[in-house]
Structures are given as structure tokens and as C-alpha cells.
Design a protein around this motif. Structure first.
Motif, mmCIF file in Angstrom:
data_model
loop_
_atom_site.group_PDB
_atom_site.id
_atom_site.type_symbol
_atom_site.label_atom_id
_atom_site.label_comp_id
_atom_site.label_asym_id
_atom_site.label_seq_id
_atom_site.Cartn_x
_atom_site.Cartn_y
_atom_site.Cartn_z
ATOM 1 N N GLY A 103 0.815 -1.205 0.000
ATOM 2 C CA GLY A 103 0.000 0.000 0.000
ATOM 3 C C GLY A 103 0.848 1.255 0.000
ATOM 4 O O GLY A 103 2.078 1.206 -0.010
ATOM 5 N N GLY A 104 0.185 2.385 -0.028
ATOM 6 C CA GLY A 104 0.886 3.658 0.064
ATOM 7 C C GLY A 104 1.115 4.359 -1.263
ATOM 8 O O GLY A 104 1.575 5.488 -1.290
ATOM 9 N N GLY A 105 0.808 3.681 -2.362
ATOM 10 C CA GLY A 105 0.974 4.297 -3.676
ATOM 11 C C GLY A 105 -0.195 3.932 -4.576
ATOM 12 O O GLY A 105 -1.228 3.441 -4.113
ATOM 13 N N ASP A 106 -0.024 4.154 -5.853
ATOM 14 C CA ASP A 106 -1.071 3.930 -6.840
ATOM 15 C C ASP A 106 -0.708 2.699 -7.685
ATOM 16 O O ASP A 106 0.150 2.786 -8.570
ATOM 17 N N VAL A 107 -1.348 1.569 -7.424
ATOM 18 C CA VAL A 107 -1.000 0.320 -8.112
ATOM 19 C C VAL A 107 -1.339 0.413 -9.603
ATOM 20 O O VAL A 107 -0.574 -0.064 -10.451
ATOM 21 N N GLY A 108 -2.472 1.002 -9.922
ATOM 22 C CA GLY A 108 -2.834 1.153 -11.326
ATOM 23 C C GLY A 108 -1.794 1.945 -12.091
ATOM 24 O O GLY A 108 -1.384 1.571 -13.197
ATOM 25 N N LYS A 109 -1.347 3.039 -11.507
ATOM 26 C CA LYS A 109 -0.317 3.863 -12.144
ATOM 27 C C LYS A 109 0.979 3.076 -12.284
ATOM 28 O O LYS A 109 1.669 3.184 -13.310
ATOM 29 N N LEU A 110 1.325 2.287 -11.272
ATOM 30 C CA LEU A 110 2.532 1.467 -11.332
ATOM 31 C C LEU A 110 2.474 0.518 -12.524
ATOM 32 O O LEU A 110 3.440 0.401 -13.286
ATOM 33 N N CYS A 111 1.355 -0.160 -12.693
ATOM 34 C CA CYS A 111 1.196 -1.087 -13.820
ATOM 35 C C CYS A 111 1.366 -0.351 -15.138
ATOM 36 O O CYS A 111 2.060 -0.825 -16.046
ATOM 37 N N GLN A 112 0.752 0.819 -15.241
ATOM 38 C CA GLN A 112 0.837 1.588 -16.488
ATOM 39 C C GLN A 112 2.259 2.068 -16.749
ATOM 40 O O GLN A 112 2.737 2.036 -17.899
ATOM 41 N N LEU A 113 2.963 2.488 -15.714
ATOM 42 C CA LEU A 113 4.348 2.940 -15.885
ATOM 43 C C LEU A 113 5.247 1.797 -16.345
ATOM 44 O O LEU A 113 6.122 1.992 -17.199
ATOM 45 N N ILE A 114 5.043 0.615 -15.781
ATOM 46 C CA ILE A 114 5.857 -0.538 -16.166
ATOM 47 C C ILE A 114 5.605 -0.899 -17.630
ATOM 48 O O ILE A 114 6.550 -1.134 -18.398
ATOM 49 N N MET A 115 4.349 -0.929 -18.024
ATOM 50 C CA MET A 115 4.040 -1.286 -19.418
ATOM 51 C C MET A 115 4.469 -0.182 -20.383
ATOM 52 O O MET A 115 4.907 -0.463 -21.499
ATOM 53 N N GLN A 116 4.384 1.064 -19.956
ATOM 54 C CA GLN A 116 4.867 2.177 -20.764
ATOM 55 C C GLN A 116 6.373 2.078 -20.965
ATOM 56 O O GLN A 116 6.892 2.403 -22.041
ATOM 57 N N ALA A 117 7.077 1.604 -19.935
ATOM 58 C CA ALA A 117 8.530 1.424 -20.048
ATOM 59 C C ALA A 117 8.863 0.468 -21.192
ATOM 60 O O ALA A 117 9.845 0.674 -21.921
ATOM 61 N N VAL A 118 8.039 -0.572 -21.368
ATOM 62 C CA VAL A 118 8.266 -1.541 -22.449
ATOM 63 C C VAL A 118 7.891 -0.948 -23.798
ATOM 64 O O VAL A 118 8.707 -0.921 -24.732
ATOM 65 N N TRP A 119 6.639 -0.481 -23.918
ATOM 66 C CA TRP A 119 6.030 -0.206 -25.230
ATOM 67 C C TRP A 119 6.238 1.207 -25.746
ATOM 68 O O TRP A 119 5.883 1.504 -26.883
ATOM 69 N N VAL A 120 6.832 2.079 -24.904
ATOM 70 C CA VAL A 120 7.084 3.451 -25.335
ATOM 71 C C VAL A 120 8.544 3.835 -25.134
ATOM 72 O O VAL A 120 9.165 4.437 -26.012
ATOM 73 N N GLU A 121 9.113 3.449 -23.982
ATOM 74 C CA GLU A 121 10.404 3.999 -23.576
ATOM 75 C C GLU A 121 11.600 3.106 -23.872
ATOM 76 O O GLU A 121 12.741 3.483 -23.593
ATOM 77 N N ASP A 122 11.372 1.915 -24.417
ATOM 78 C CA ASP A 122 12.471 0.982 -24.729
ATOM 79 C C ASP A 122 13.362 0.714 -23.513
ATOM 80 O O ASP A 122 14.589 0.737 -23.603
ATOM 81 N N ARG A 123 12.705 0.423 -22.380
ATOM 82 C CA ARG A 123 13.439 0.084 -21.164
ATOM 83 C C ARG A 123 13.162 -1.373 -20.804
ATOM 84 O O ARG A 123 12.092 -1.900 -21.114
ATOM 85 N N ASP A 124 14.127 -2.003 -20.153
ATOM 86 C CA ASP A 124 14.022 -3.416 -19.815
ATOM 87 C C ASP A 124 13.432 -3.570 -18.412
ATOM 88 O O ASP A 124 14.105 -3.315 -17.415
#
Length: 199
Positions: A103-124
Motif C-alpha cells: 500500500g501507500g501508492g497507486d497500483v494502477g499507475k505502477l502497472c501503467q508505468l511498467i508497461m509504458q517502459a516496455v512499449w514506449v520507452e524501450d526500457r528493460d
């Protein structure tokens, strides 16, 4: 209060394309969400599907057309051939599980940031520094990535078993507490209509 079990894989382009629409729907309808990342590739093998690389060329060709088309329709940036795909989705999934428990943060945002790292930012997303950065940006202590690794691995495995048991065969996949199922980001409108009582 309605509840949504959300089965997804952090490497799924279609889960990425869902964006934050699930969270918006849940907020509008005072629904809760349990995020259930699971091993989609293993899930394919157990439910009659195939990983993208093993699909018939016509299916691969259509996927290459459909993904950019959906991204354009949704106004989302998208790289069809990211630098780090496929990669190991387990570390990012463990982090999501740990963050949800902590707890303590935004899980939905976390999921979106992780997937954005793959599909937009070319991060591993198999790399600790990438996962930690996503945790911090979503309001979590980055050290969450080091907590509960065994529990994360156990939950990740149980999520797969639960997915297969409940008839999940792709991602994203949404199951309401009354048992209604929705496969694909393009079925979020139908999910909302069910919550509204229109379906």
C-alpha cells in the motif's frame, strides 16, 4: 461494492493499451480492483493459445497492423518492436504484487508505468533500476522491490493457476464478482455497461 479481478501480463501490449480506463471505471462505480499479474506465455500453453512468435504468419501480420491501429485510435504512443521484448516479466510482476500488499501508492499507475517502459520507452523491465523507478513514480518506496520476493513468486504462480481455473486465456482479462468475464482492452466499455446494469 463491486469488485474486479484484473488478470494481465506486464509484457502484454493490449494490457498497455488499456491505459487507465479500468481505474477510471472502477472509480466511477466505487469498485475495487485486485491486480493479478500472471505468466501469460505459460497460460497460453495451458489454454490452447500460442505465443506471438509461434503463431501463423497471417496472425502475426494482423497483430502488426492491429496494435498500431488501436494505439492510434486511443491516442497512445506505441512502439511495435520495443528494444526489450520479450524479456522476463516476473520481476516487475513481483514488484506489483509487493506494492499492492504494501500500500501507500497507486497500483494502477505502477502497472501503467511498467508497461509504458516496455512499449514506449524501450526500457528493460527485468532490470531492478527500471522497476524501482516505476515504483517511485507511482508513489511507492522503491525498496518494496526487495520485500516479499518469495511471497511475490508464490502469488505470481498462484495467479496463473487461478487464471487457468477461471477460464482466463489472454490479457488483459477482467472478471467481475458476479462471474462476468471480459477479454481485451476493447471490452472495457462492455464491463462498464455491466456495472451500469445495461448489459
Amino acid at each position: 461494492m463491486p469488485h474486479i479481478d484484473y488478470f494481465f501480463a506486464t509484457l502484454s501490449p493490449y494490457a498497455y493499451l488499456a491505459g487507465n480506463r479500468l481505474e477510471e471505471i472502477a472509480l466511477k462505480h466505487s469498485a475495487t480492483i485486485t491486480y493479478k499479474p500472471f505468466d501469460l506465455i505459460t497460460g497460453f500453453g495451458r489454454t490452447g493459445g500460442q505465443p506471438p512468435k509461434d503463431r501463423h504468419p497471417s496472425r502475426q501480420e494482423y497483430r502488426a497492423i492491429e496494435l498500431p491501429r488501436q494505439a492510434k485510435k486511443l491516442g497512445m504512443p506505441f512502439n511495435l518492436k520495443p528494444a526489450f521484448w520479450p524479456t522476463n516479466g516476473a520481476p516487475s510482476s513481483y514488484a506489483i504484487i509487493a506494492a499492492q500488499n504494501e500500500g501507500g501508492g497507486d497500483v494502477g499507475k505502477l502497472c501503467q508505468l511498467i508497461m509504458q517502459a516496455v512499449w514506449v520507452e524501450d526500457r528493460d523491465i527485468a532490470q531492478d533500476d527500471v522497476v524501482r523507478d516505476c515504483l517511485a513514480k507511482a508513489g511507492f518506496d522503491p525498496a518494496v522491490a526487495d520485500k516479499g520476493l518469495l511471497q511475490g513468486a508464490d502469488t505470481y504462480a498462484r495467479n496463473l493457476e487461478e487464471a487457468v481455473e477461471k477460464g482466463v486465456f489472454g490479457a488483459p482479462f477482467y472478471i467481475l464478482d458476479d462471474g462476468q468475464k471480459f477479454w481485451g482492452q476493447d471490452r472495457l466499455e462492455d464491463l462498464e455497461m455491466c456495472l451500469d446494469g445495461r448489459l
